[in-house]
Design a protein around this motif. Structure first.
Motif, PDB file in Angstrom:
ATOM      1  N   LEU A  30      66.045  52.791  34.196  1.00  0.00           N
ATOM      2  CA  LEU A  30      67.189  53.214  33.763  1.00  0.00           C
ATOM      3  C   LEU A  30      67.880  52.028  32.919  1.00  0.00           C
ATOM      4  O   LEU A  30      68.308  50.948  33.298  1.00  0.00           O
ATOM      5  CB  LEU A  30      68.130  53.449  35.043  1.00  0.00           C
ATOM      6  CG  LEU A  30      68.409  54.735  35.340  1.00  0.00           C
ATOM      7  CD1 LEU A  30      69.453  55.441  34.425  1.00  0.00           C
ATOM      8  CD2 LEU A  30      67.393  55.570  35.601  1.00  0.00           C
ATOM      9  N   CYS A  75      70.352  53.788  42.627  1.00  0.00           N
ATOM     10  CA  CYS A  75      70.952  54.225  41.295  1.00  0.00           C
ATOM     11  C   CYS A  75      72.062  55.283  41.412  1.00  0.00           C
ATOM     12  O   CYS A  75      71.822  56.031  42.093  1.00  0.00           O
ATOM     13  CB  CYS A  75      69.811  54.580  40.373  1.00  0.00           C
ATOM     14  SG  CYS A  75      70.591  55.145  38.679  1.00  0.00           S
ATOM     15  N   VAL A  76      73.116  55.029  40.584  1.00  0.00           N
ATOM     16  CA  VAL A  76      74.280  55.765  40.871  1.00  0.00           C
ATOM     17  C   VAL A  76      73.848  57.292  40.315  1.00  0.00           C
ATOM     18  O   VAL A  76      74.350  58.350  40.752  1.00  0.00           O
ATOM     19  CB  VAL A  76      75.533  55.398  39.954  1.00  0.00           C
ATOM     20  CG1 VAL A  76      75.107  55.282  38.592  1.00  0.00           C
ATOM     21  CG2 VAL A  76      76.736  55.950  40.323  1.00  0.00           C
TER      22      VAL A  76
HETATM   23 MO   LIG Z   1      71.728  53.253  37.324  1.00  0.00          MO
END
Ligand SMILES: [Mo]
Ligand SMILES: Nc1nc2c(c(=O)[nH]1)N[C@H]1C(S)=C(S)[C@@H](COP(=O)(O)O)O[C@H]1N2
Length: 198
Positions: A30, A75-76
């Motif tokens: 990411l 991770c969001v």
């Molecule tokens: Mo992220």
């Protein structure tokens, strides 16, 4: 007995997967923008602001105490990876080698490529945080933040700055890249602090 084998991983590791997250076996990349390519010979790491200014070279960093870490990564965007194995330098060990003013309450993490992310001094100084240069026994690949990244396991991974090259110590909170663009200022996964409501 059989039931055990058909249990979903989410059920098996449920107590380690924060709400709204699902497990991934791979390790997605990411990155916002291009991947910087920085070699160890020219890599530099600086501290400034409410810290006595100091620059570390790669060998300075390698001479600090080295530790192994196993940490979960959230991770969001809703994927989590459990038990990621890293080697590097504990933040608390690193802090023994710089002078920081007690008035410092926030840290802005700076990176090659211009990415920034903010963190409070309390979240930054946690025992389990570390700078990583090795991932699963191999030099940290550039796409995962090599030669060096920060890992802050108890906060969504956008605070785990890749290609980190500096720490700016501040009295006040200065928002980083994603935090200015709608992400939560803290980002605690168990509280689902994903996006800001401002
Ligand atoms: Mo992220
Ligand atoms: N410098 C920099 N660090 C970064 C990012 C980035 O775009 N640039 N992305 C963040 C985000 S959103 C996540 S989820 C993790 C992803 O790390 P990975 O690519 O190793 O999985 O890095 C974080 N650190």
């Amino acid at each position: 007995m059989l039931g055990k084998f058909f249990r979903k991983p989410e059920a098996e590791y449920g107590d380690r997967v924060p709400p709204g997250q699902h497990l991934t076996n791979g390790f997605p990349v990411l990155t916002y923008g291009d991947t910087p390519h920085v070699d160890r010979a020219t890599w530099q790491f600086k501290v400034w602001g409410l810290a006595q200014e100091k620059t570390f070279s790669w060998s300075d960093f390698m001479n600090l105490p080295q530790s192994d870490f196993t940490a979960d990564f959230h991770c969001v965007t809703t994927w989590s990876k459990l038990d990621v194995q890293w080697t590097g330098v504990k933040v608390t060990d690193f802090m023994q080698h710089i002078e920081v003013d007690l008035a410092a309450k926030y840290v802005l993490e700076h990176c090659y490529g211009g990415y920034t992310t903010n963190i409070s001094i309390d979240d930054f100084l946690r025992e389990e945080n570390f700078f990583a240069h090795t991932l699963f026994g191999e030099p940290l690949p550039a796409e995962h933040g090599g030669p060096m990244r920060l890992v802050v396991p108890h906060i969504y991974a956008w605070k785990s700055a890749k290609w980190i090259n500096g720490l700016e110590f501040l009295t006040h909170e200065e928002l980083g890249f994603w935090e200015r663009n709608g992400y939560h200022r803290r980002g605690e996964p168990w509280a689902e602090e994903r996006y800001s409501d401002r």
